[in-house]
Scaffold this motif. Structure first.
Motif, PDB file in Angstrom:
ATOM      1  N   PRO A  23       0.808  -1.252  -0.115  1.00  0.00           N
ATOM      2  CA  PRO A  23      -0.005   0.001   0.059  1.00  0.00           C
ATOM      3  C   PRO A  23       1.078   1.241  -0.076  1.00  0.00           C
ATOM      4  N   PRO A  24       0.574   2.221  -0.454  1.00  0.00           N
ATOM      5  CA  PRO A  24       1.089   3.604  -0.544  1.00  0.00           C
ATOM      6  C   PRO A  24       1.413   4.345   0.712  1.00  0.00           C
ATOM      7  N   ALA A  25       2.487   4.812   1.046  1.00  0.00           N
ATOM      8  CA  ALA A  25       2.752   5.401   2.258  1.00  0.00           C
ATOM      9  C   ALA A  25       1.976   6.652   2.419  1.00  0.00           C
ATOM     10  N   LEU A  26       1.467   6.845   3.530  1.00  0.00           N
ATOM     11  CA  LEU A  26       0.720   8.213   3.961  1.00  0.00           C
ATOM     12  C   LEU A  26       1.718   9.299   4.482  1.00  0.00           C
ATOM     13  N   GLU A  27       1.566  10.390   3.720  1.00  0.00           N
ATOM     14  CA  GLU A  27       2.472  11.371   4.540  1.00  0.00           C
ATOM     15  C   GLU A  27       1.748  12.534   5.272  1.00  0.00           C
ATOM     16  N   TRP A  28       1.982  12.410   6.534  1.00  0.00           N
ATOM     17  CA  TRP A  28       1.094  13.326   7.248  1.00  0.00           C
ATOM     18  C   TRP A  28       1.580  14.700   7.429  1.00  0.00           C
ATOM     19  N   GLN A 479      -9.697   1.332  -6.828  1.00  0.00           N
ATOM     20  CA  GLN A 479     -10.199  -0.038  -6.618  1.00  0.00           C
ATOM     21  C   GLN A 479      -9.140  -0.956  -6.796  1.00  0.00           C
ATOM     22  N   ALA A 480      -8.868  -1.713  -5.999  1.00  0.00           N
ATOM     23  CA  ALA A 480      -7.802  -2.814  -5.976  1.00  0.00           C
ATOM     24  C   ALA A 480      -8.074  -3.931  -5.376  1.00  0.00           C
ATOM     25  N   THR A 481      -7.840  -5.080  -5.927  1.00  0.00           N
ATOM     26  CA  THR A 481      -8.164  -6.416  -5.492  1.00  0.00           C
ATOM     27  C   THR A 481      -6.998  -6.823  -4.444  1.00  0.00           C
ATOM     28  N   VAL A 482      -7.232  -6.914  -3.163  1.00  0.00           N
ATOM     29  CA  VAL A 482      -6.367  -7.093  -2.166  1.00  0.00           C
ATOM     30  C   VAL A 482      -6.029  -8.356  -2.069  1.00  0.00           C
ATOM     31  N   MET A 538      -4.791  -0.561   4.263  1.00  0.00           N
ATOM     32  CA  MET A 538      -4.658   1.000   4.048  1.00  0.00           C
ATOM     33  C   MET A 538      -5.700   1.436   5.088  1.00  0.00           C
ATOM     34  N   PRO A 539      -5.368   2.466   6.050  1.00  0.00           N
ATOM     35  CA  PRO A 539      -6.011   2.958   7.319  1.00  0.00           C
ATOM     36  C   PRO A 539      -6.954   3.798   6.444  1.00  0.00           C
ATOM     37  N   VAL A 540      -8.150   4.345   7.399  1.00  0.00           N
ATOM     38  CA  VAL A 540      -9.211   4.909   6.994  1.00  0.00           C
ATOM     39  C   VAL A 540      -9.540   4.725   5.437  1.00  0.00           C
ATOM     40  N   SER A 541      -9.868   3.554   5.258  1.00  0.00           N
ATOM     41  CA  SER A 541     -10.234   2.811   3.783  1.00  0.00           C
ATOM     42  C   SER A 541     -11.520   2.258   4.100  1.00  0.00           C
ATOM     43  N   LYS A 542     -12.304   2.116   2.872  1.00  0.00           N
ATOM     44  CA  LYS A 542     -13.365   0.879   2.837  1.00  0.00           C
ATOM     45  C   LYS A 542     -13.015  -0.134   1.960  1.00  0.00           C
ATOM     46  N   TYR A 543     -13.435  -1.270   2.532  1.00  0.00           N
ATOM     47  CA  TYR A 543     -12.981  -2.642   1.779  1.00  0.00           C
ATOM     48  C   TYR A 543     -14.360  -3.337   1.762  1.00  0.00           C
ATOM     49  N   ARG A 544     -14.391  -4.146   0.601  1.00  0.00           N
ATOM     50  CA  ARG A 544     -15.443  -5.208   0.393  1.00  0.00           C
ATOM     51  C   ARG A 544     -15.056  -6.478   0.342  1.00  0.00           C
ATOM     52  N   ASP A 628     -14.645 -18.408  -4.308  1.00  0.00           N
ATOM     53  CA  ASP A 628     -14.715 -17.493  -4.847  1.00  0.00           C
ATOM     54  C   ASP A 628     -14.589 -16.301  -3.752  1.00  0.00           C
ATOM     55  N   VAL A 629     -13.483 -16.339  -3.010  1.00  0.00           N
ATOM     56  CA  VAL A 629     -13.169 -15.091  -2.039  1.00  0.00           C
ATOM     57  C   VAL A 629     -12.802 -14.082  -2.703  1.00  0.00           C
ATOM     58  N   LYS A 630     -12.989 -12.873  -2.296  1.00  0.00           N
ATOM     59  CA  LYS A 630     -12.484 -11.438  -3.039  1.00  0.00           C
ATOM     60  C   LYS A 630     -12.599 -10.386  -2.253  1.00  0.00           C
ATOM     61  N   LEU A 631     -11.383  -9.743  -1.627  1.00  0.00           N
ATOM     62  CA  LEU A 631     -11.399  -8.839  -0.740  1.00  0.00           C
ATOM     63  C   LEU A 631     -10.597  -7.532  -1.681  1.00  0.00           C
ATOM     64  N   GLU A 632     -11.646  -6.404  -1.715  1.00  0.00           N
ATOM     65  CA  GLU A 632     -11.302  -5.240  -2.650  1.00  0.00           C
ATOM     66  C   GLU A 632     -11.315  -4.022  -1.748  1.00  0.00           C
ATOM     67  N   LEU A 633     -10.239  -3.293  -2.296  1.00  0.00           N
ATOM     68  CA  LEU A 633     -10.277  -1.682  -1.628  1.00  0.00           C
ATOM     69  C   LEU A 633     -11.142  -1.032  -2.237  1.00  0.00           C
ATOM     70  N   ILE A 634     -12.154  -0.340  -1.950  1.00  0.00           N
ATOM     71  CA  ILE A 634     -13.057   0.483  -2.762  1.00  0.00           C
ATOM     72  C   ILE A 634     -12.914   2.020  -2.468  1.00  0.00           C
ATOM     73  N   GLU A 635     -12.480   2.468  -1.371  1.00  0.00           N
ATOM     74  CA  GLU A 635     -12.246   3.835  -1.002  1.00  0.00           C
ATOM     75  C   GLU A 635     -11.059   3.879  -0.097  1.00  0.00           C
ATOM     76  N   SER A 636     -10.100   5.085  -0.447  1.00  0.00           N
ATOM     77  CA  SER A 636      -9.133   5.231   0.265  1.00  0.00           C
ATOM     78  C   SER A 636      -8.659   6.738   0.110  1.00  0.00           C
ATOM     79  N   PRO A 637      -7.814   7.203   1.460  1.00  0.00           N
ATOM     80  CA  PRO A 637      -7.354   8.581   1.401  1.00  0.00           C
ATOM     81  C   PRO A 637      -6.862   9.058   0.055  1.00  0.00           C
TER      82      PRO A 637
END
Length: 637
Positions: A23-28, A479-482, A538-544, A628-637
């Motif tokens: 996952p990309p770095a978060l620059e605070w 949108q990324a398949t984790v 990825m923190p503060v993100s939404k997964y499905r 058929d298990v799939k985990l997706e990142l659907i929203e991120s900072p």
């Protein structure tokens, strides 16, 4: 405000992230808000004025440091005859001037005995005509005063009637800050200063009767004023059972003996300090006027400091009463202004961690993670649970997004001098355009839509405080398949719980040729099978999470299985579980889709997926298939 950019590599691991193994770095960015030195007029705290003049102008000095007008009245003032209540005549003009015209608050105490009363009957004469026994005293301004026997049931019956009527008129009235219980003792202050031993003996006084009389009065006030703060003037150790009973009934403490070295009975130390953390609000009055203190050789500064050494939320400015407050010397004004700045709670933000930009893509909502550090710079706890509202405004000052959150540590536990970290996530609508924005914060009492003043610069007319400017920049939709598996080659990291086996099986599959076959007897535990994700979140993100489940056997068939995402922090401490819909056991032997949506917090780091049992201690025999298990990142900072 000061901003400091801090690059943090929060995420690492061997994940299967789209277009990258990490996952990309978060620059605070760290922003340091600037504190102010203002007097804060907030609910549940503050200086209050003793019988202030009814022609007070907004620009007078005392109006800048106190916003509560406090009055003590005689029972006879508002109930001169049996069944006759002159509440409108007495209270009406005070509410009209202070609340409606001046935007202030009011407080009252109704006395049954007062040596300062310029009348024979402080308690109205009709009460005695009804058979309430009395004693005779000499007042300061009159030769004769008739006072009731407070522990007599006939007196308490009449007093309960008055308290009920006062509650019907005053409780919950806009602008009412608190009410004093002043129905027993000289000025209602838990002592019998003018009572002689002969009078006490002749009226059947005992300590037990005195305590029981107070308990009846406390109960009556608690019942009549469920929406109003009630104060008891506290006594020393010999009356501590009365103090404690008042606290148990939701009442608060006031003491009128503040002077150098502390208040009477040293109550600021042995009483206020432990009870302040039990939800009891503490209140002080000065022992003597300012001029009287000087005559006694008392240092006004030492009196103020003694008061501020206790966890006090309210303080009476009774150094000066009525119009004499206008003539207060500069030194007294300075001391009272300093007291007003420290009384009660005073919330500041010491730093805010945020991202320098927000990303918009025209399709998904943008996310603004926020980590703020707060401190209570007051001397007392806060006695309300407030929310924190983050707002994003565009260049024209219009609100683009607003989010009300509640801190994990409630504001009632933000003890003086301690720092509290509060995490939040502001969700910005998908249609937000590129450009400059302003981030503001407000503390709110949401049930009454009231904004709480903070000890920060940058406040606006809406009670919001500006923190920083953010720039919205465009990026490609997220949108990324984790994680994804159809179990075509192996178990893909899944293993069975004790008593269960989990293995690839080619007998039945949802799609493709194989599925995960989970079977056995799960004796004690939460899941049938689980898989630790190979990559960090990825923190503060939404997964499905989506998957297909088939149940061949559940015995006993009481609890339907479901899917779970379990989320931990970077140290492996559990944070939260996110669960799917349950398998429909009325249709066994069928493939059914299950879905989990996980909106993970700012401290999310690792996670595991599981087929959940849902009944920890019940042994269950089960045969389940997963595919058929799939985990997706659907929203991120």
């Amino acid at each position: 405000m000061r901003e400091l950019i801090i690059g943090l590599m929060l995420l690492s691991g061997n994940g299967v992230w789209a277009a990258a193994s990490e996952p990309p770095a978060l620059e605070w960015v760290e922003t340091t808000p600037e504190p102010n030195d203002d007097v804060l007029f907030n609910p549940g705290m503050g200086l209050y004025l003793q019988h202030p003049p009814l022609d007070a102008e907004p620009d007078e000095w005392f109006m800048q440091v106190a916003d509560i007008a406090y009055y003590r009245l005689h029972w006879a003032d508002v109930n001169p005859e049996e069944g006759v209540y002159t509440f409108d005549e007495y209270f009406g003009p005070l509410f009209d001037f202070w609340v409606k015209q001046r935007g202030k608050r009011v407080a009252f105490g109704v006395m049954s005995q007062s040596m300062h009363g310029r009348r024979k009957y402080v308690t109205p004469q009709w009460v005695f005509d009804k058979g309430v026994p009395s004693v005779q005293h000499t007042g300061l301004y009159v030769d004769e005063q008739i006072d009731p026997v407070f522990w007599d049931d006939r007196y308490l019956d009449r007093m309960e009637d008055l308290i009920q009527k006062l509650g019907e008129y005053l409780d919950g009235k806009e602008g009412l800050e608190f009410v004093d219980m002043r129905s027993i003792g000289e000025w209602g202050e838990l002592h019998l200063q003018r009572w002689t031993p002969q009078q006490l003996g002749a009226t059947g006084f005992t300590h037990t009767k005195y305590v029981m009389a107070y308990r009846r009065m406390i109960d009556a006030y608690a019942k009549a004023f469920p929406h109003t703060r009630i104060f008891l003037n506290v006594g020393g150790h010999k009356h501590h059972t009365i103090n404690d009973y008042a606290a148990l009934r939701g009442c608060h403490f006031r003491q009128d003996g503040l002077k150098p070295g502390g208040a009477s009975y040293d109550c600021g130390q042995w009483l206020y300090k432990p009870y302040a953390r039990r939800g009891v609000i503490c209140n002080f009055e000065f022992h003597s006027s300012y001029a009287g203190s000087i005559e006694k050789g008392w240092s006004p500064e030492e009196s103020i400091q003694a008061g501020l050494d206790a966890p006090v939320s309210y303080m009476n400015m009774n150094w000066f009463g009525g119009t004499t407050v206008r003539k207060a010397p500069e030194e007294a004004r300075r001391l009272l202004v300093e007291a007003a700045k420290r009384l009660g709670y005073r919330f500041v933000v010491t730093k805010l961690m945020h991202l320098p930009q927000l990303h918009v893509d025209g399709q998904c909502p943008a996310r603004v993670p926020l980590v703020s550090t707060w401190r209570n710079d007051g001397i007392a706890p806060c006695y309300e649970s407030f929310g924190i509202e983050w707002t994003l405004l565009d260049a024209q000052g219009s609100v683009v997004a607003s989010e009300l959150t509640f801190p994990e540590t409630p504001t009632t536990h933000w003890w003086p001098g301690e720092e509290v970290e509060v995490k939040a996530m502001l969700r910005v609508p998908a249609g937000t355009v590129e450009g400059p924005y302003v981030l503001k914060v407000a503390m709110v009492a949401p049930e009454r839509a009231e904004r709480i003043r903070l000890g920060l610069v940058g406040g606006d007319t809406h009670g919001r405080y500006e923190f920083c400017k953010l720039t919205a920049v465009r990026r490609e939709p997220t949108q990324a398949t984790v994680y994804q598996t159809g179990f075509e080659t192996d178990a893909a990291g899944w293993s069975g719980a004790p008593g269960m086996t989990a293995a690839v099986d080619a007998e039945v599959a949802h799609e493709g040729k194989q599925s995960l076959h989970v079977t056995g007897v799960q004796q004690k535990g939460w899941n049938y099978a689980a898989c630790s994700l190979p990559a960090r979140l990825m923190p503060v993100s939404k997964y499905r999470l989506t998957a297909w489940l088939l149940v061949d056997e559940i015995e006993p068939a009481k609890t339907a299985p479901y899917l779970k995402i379990g989320v931990n922090d970077a140290d492996g401490n559990w944070i939260e579980n996110y669960s799917s819909n349950r398998y429909d056991l009325s249709r066994p032997g069928t493939w059914q889709p299950l879905t989990v949506i996980a909106d993970v917090p700012i401290n999310a780091a690792t996670a595991h997926l599981a087929i959940e049992k849902g009944a920890h201690s019940t042994p269950i025999r089960a045969t389940i298939r997963l595919d058929d298990v799939k985990l997706e990142l659907i929203e991120s900072p």
